[in-house]
Design a protein around this motif. Structure first.
Motif, short mmCIF file in Angstrom:
data_model
loop_
_atom_site.label_atom_id
_atom_site.label_comp_id
_atom_site.label_asym_id
_atom_site.label_seq_id
_atom_site.Cartn_x
_atom_site.Cartn_y
_atom_site.Cartn_z
N PRO A 270 104.95 37.25 43.48
CA PRO A 270 103.66 37.91 43.22
C PRO A 270 102.68 36.95 42.52
CG PRO A 270 105.49 39.36 42.62
CD PRO A 270 106.09 38.03 42.93
N GLY A 271 101.44 36.97 42.99
CA GLY A 271 100.42 36.12 42.41
C GLY A 271 100.31 34.74 43.02
N ALA A 272 101.26 34.35 43.87
CA ALA A 272 101.27 33.00 44.41
C ALA A 272 100.07 32.73 45.34
CB ALA A 272 102.57 32.73 45.15
N ARG A 273 99.58 33.78 45.98
CA ARG A 273 98.45 33.57 46.91
C ARG A 273 97.20 33.07 46.18
NH1 ARG A 273 98.40 35.51 51.99
NH2 ARG A 273 96.16 35.93 51.83
N GLU A 274 97.14 33.27 44.89
CA GLU A 274 95.98 32.83 44.12
C GLU A 274 96.11 31.40 43.61
OE1 GLU A 274 95.53 35.66 41.00
OE2 GLU A 274 95.71 37.38 42.37
N VAL A 275 97.34 30.82 43.72
CA VAL A 275 97.55 29.50 43.10
C VAL A 275 98.36 28.53 43.97
CG1 VAL A 275 97.38 30.35 40.72
CG2 VAL A 275 99.62 30.34 41.88
N ALA A 276 98.63 28.87 45.22
CA ALA A 276 99.55 28.01 45.98
C ALA A 276 99.12 27.80 47.42
CB ALA A 276 100.96 28.60 45.95
N ILE A 277 99.50 26.64 47.92
CA ILE A 277 99.42 26.25 49.33
C ILE A 277 100.85 25.93 49.75
CG2 ILE A 277 98.66 24.43 50.93
CD1 ILE A 277 96.17 24.12 49.14
N GLU A 278 101.22 26.29 50.98
CA GLU A 278 102.57 25.97 51.45
C GLU A 278 102.50 25.09 52.68
OE1 GLU A 278 105.68 28.86 51.03
OE2 GLU A 278 106.28 28.63 53.12
N VAL A 279 103.28 24.00 52.66
CA VAL A 279 103.43 23.15 53.84
C VAL A 279 104.86 23.28 54.36
CG1 VAL A 279 101.65 21.52 53.11
CG2 VAL A 279 104.03 21.11 52.46
N SER A 280 104.99 23.26 55.68
CA SER A 280 106.32 23.36 56.25
C SER A 280 106.35 22.65 57.61
CB SER A 280 106.75 24.83 56.40
OG SER A 280 108.15 24.93 56.51
N SER A 281 107.49 22.70 58.28
CA SER A 281 107.69 21.81 59.41
C SER A 281 108.73 22.33 60.39
CB SER A 281 108.14 20.44 58.87
OG SER A 281 108.49 19.57 59.90
N PHE A 282 108.57 21.96 61.65
CA PHE A 282 109.60 22.19 62.66
C PHE A 282 110.61 21.04 62.70
CE2 PHE A 282 106.35 25.08 64.13
CZ PHE A 282 107.03 26.09 64.79
N SER A 283 110.40 19.99 61.93
CA SER A 283 111.22 18.78 62.06
C SER A 283 112.69 19.04 61.78
CB SER A 283 110.70 17.69 61.12
OG SER A 283 109.48 17.18 61.57
N LYS A 284 113.02 19.52 60.59
CA LYS A 284 114.42 19.72 60.22
C LYS A 284 114.90 21.11 60.64
CE LYS A 284 113.70 15.75 58.61
NZ LYS A 284 113.66 15.33 57.23
N PHE A 285 113.96 22.01 60.88
CA PHE A 285 114.27 23.36 61.34
C PHE A 285 114.69 23.36 62.81
CE2 PHE A 285 111.94 26.92 63.56
CZ PHE A 285 112.93 27.86 63.42
N ALA A 286 113.97 22.59 63.64
CA ALA A 286 114.20 22.65 65.09
C ALA A 286 114.45 21.29 65.73
CB ALA A 286 113.00 23.31 65.76
N GLY A 287 114.65 20.26 64.92
CA GLY A 287 114.91 18.93 65.49
C GLY A 287 113.67 18.26 66.06
N GLU A 300 93.51 32.98 51.66
CA GLU A 300 92.08 33.23 51.48
C GLU A 300 91.71 33.40 50.01
OE1 GLU A 300 91.32 36.66 53.85
OE2 GLU A 300 91.28 35.54 55.76
N GLU A 301 92.65 33.89 49.19
CA GLU A 301 92.35 34.14 47.78
C GLU A 301 92.23 32.86 46.96
OE1 GLU A 301 95.17 37.59 48.91
OE2 GLU A 301 94.60 35.60 49.65
N LEU A 302 92.79 31.76 47.44
CA LEU A 302 92.81 30.51 46.67
C LEU A 302 91.41 29.90 46.61
CD1 LEU A 302 94.74 28.48 45.24
CD2 LEU A 302 94.86 27.27 47.44
#
Length: 440
Positions: A270-287, A300-302
């Motif tokens: 809770p509250g993370a949408r006001e203070v966080a950006i998330e980066v992620s990847s298909f690299s290790k998930f899907a090769g 949008e709240e950030l």
């Protein structure tokens, strides 16, 4: 198991460039070549030695030249090894073939990514945390997005990183001009806050003693330690960011490996949408390490201190610096997120986690303390009183196995080695046998 001929071919392809750069610089020093009047970027001069992984690969090349008949096994650079499932590869092949037809041809796509893929990412990974497809930006990988985020925030922000942490956070900060000068005595850059994440603190920083930073890089499951932050830990992190008006850049590239109830996304808090950006990847998930596909979520709240939405500026960065991920790669991404594709990639993740257990059991049987390997494809092995580069050399010389020295991930990585579970099962079993003979 890797043959020496295959290893030589791969390494010549990937690591000839650093050698050319070094030779060219030497030529200039000898006065043979003419120099331009363009000064070198002073921030590039602040980078320490070589970037960790090319340095390891250089040493791998040298080892192969020294032992041409050795059968090298890599437990080092975290590159996936298992074939991409046919349903995913076929979708990319079919898309590529369709480009040869008038009906199937397509050129530039949206810089933010294919609308269907953005929607699939939001629904697959963020269904319960209110992430909209318009907040998802598809990219050519999370490491590229880390650099774009650095460009977004600029050189006048202060940053904090976990120690140990993925080297790209620090090196990109140096290049953009955030880091200050390197201090030989501490092994740190003067303007970067290194948040110690040690076994005795369950790999989480002491936020009670941490000073404020504008940007906090945080990776979970962590590369290199393999630790997945608990819900309570991430609640503390979000609270800390809100109290200090900071922004968290949360790297969830290994979230698919989580087996317990640890959060897979910062937006579960809770509250993370006001203070966080998330980066992620298909690299290790899907090769997709060679295909290149990832995403970043900007809520949008950030907002910045003046109230301006961060998502608007990030969209401008993306549209200015990027023409969008490959349409072929995005077709593969959509196939990954289909029911059959999703099940297929998770079967491969299961194989890597079995590898991690074999290696974890091996190092534990040698009397060494082993962390990670349960919620991540990496093990963090402690060699008390040792220099990690010395351990790297000893293991390589005596077993022909590539590992990664922990000191490459920060000062607190000394005495540790990062071991990758990416590899074919027969190679992992052979590596376990060799290591057992090294430390009987």
């Amino acid at each position: 198991m890797y043959s020496s001929s295959a290893g030589n071919s791969m390494l010549r392809r990937n690591f000839l460039r650093p050698r050319i750069i070094q030779a060219s610089y030497k030529t200039q020093k000898e006065g043979i070549a003419c120099n331009t009047k363009v000064p070198r970027n002073v921030n590039m001069e602040k980078l320490q030695s070589a970037y960790l992984f090319p340095e390891i690969s250089m040493r791998e090349v040298q080892h192969i030249e020294k032992y041409p008949d050795a059968k090298l096994i890599s437990l080092g650079i975290g590159d996936t090894t298992e074939p991409i499932p046919d349903i995913i590869a076929s979708s990319m092949a079919n898309y590529a073939r369709s480009l040869s037809t008038a009906e199937g041809y397509s050129g530039y796509g949206a810089e933010q990514g294919n609308k269907a893929l953005r929607k699939a990412i939001a629904e697959t990974f963020y269904r319960d945390v209110r992430v909209k497809e318009t907040e998802v930006f598809v990219s050519d990988g999370s490491q590229c997005d880390i650099t774009r985020l650095q460009l977004l925030f600029g050189s006048n922000v202060s940053i904090a990183v976990q120690d140990p942490s993925f080297p790209a956070y620090v090196d990109s900060s140096v290049i953009i001009g955030q880091a200050g000068d390197f201090e030989d005595k501490t092994g740190m850059y003067g303007k970067i806050q290194y948040m110690k994440c040690l076994p005795k603190t369950n790999f989480f920083p002491d936020l009670a003693t941490a000073s404020r930073s504008d940007i906090i890089f945080f990776c979970s499951p962590n590369n290199p330690t393999g630790h997945a932050a608990t819900r309570q830990q991430l609640e503390q992190l979000v609270k800390f960011a809100k109290e200090n008006g900071s922004i968290i850049i949360f790297d969830s590239a290994y979230a698919a490996y989580i087996s317990d109830d640890s959060p897979r996304s910062i937006f579960e808090i809770p509250g993370a949408r006001e203070v966080a950006i998330e980066v992620s990847s298909f690299s290790k998930f899907a090769g997709f390490t060679g295909i290149r596909l990832g995403w970043t979520v900007v809520p949008e709240e950030l907002s910045f201190s003046n109230g301006f939405p961060v998502i608007n500026d990030f969209n401008r960065i993306v549209c200015t610096c990027f023409n969008g991920a490959s349409n072929i790669a995005q077709a593969g991404g959509l196939a990954c997120l289909s029911p059959e594709g999703f099940a297929s990639v998770h079967s491969i993740i299961k194989c890597y986690k079995e590898n991690a257990k074999i290696l974890r059991d091996t190092f534990s049987s040698l009397g060494l303390k082993v962390y990670g390997g349960e919620n991540a494809p990496y093990l963090w092995v402690h060699f008390p009183g040792s220099k990690s580069w010395d351990i790297f050399t000893e293991i390589l010389e005596k077993t022909h196995i590539i590992t990664v020295p922990g000191s490459g991930f920060g000062p607190e990585g000394e005495e540790f080695m990062r071991i990758s579970a990416f590899g074919h099962k027969e190679s992992i079993i052979e590596a376990a046998r060799r290591l057992g003979n090294l430390y009987p």
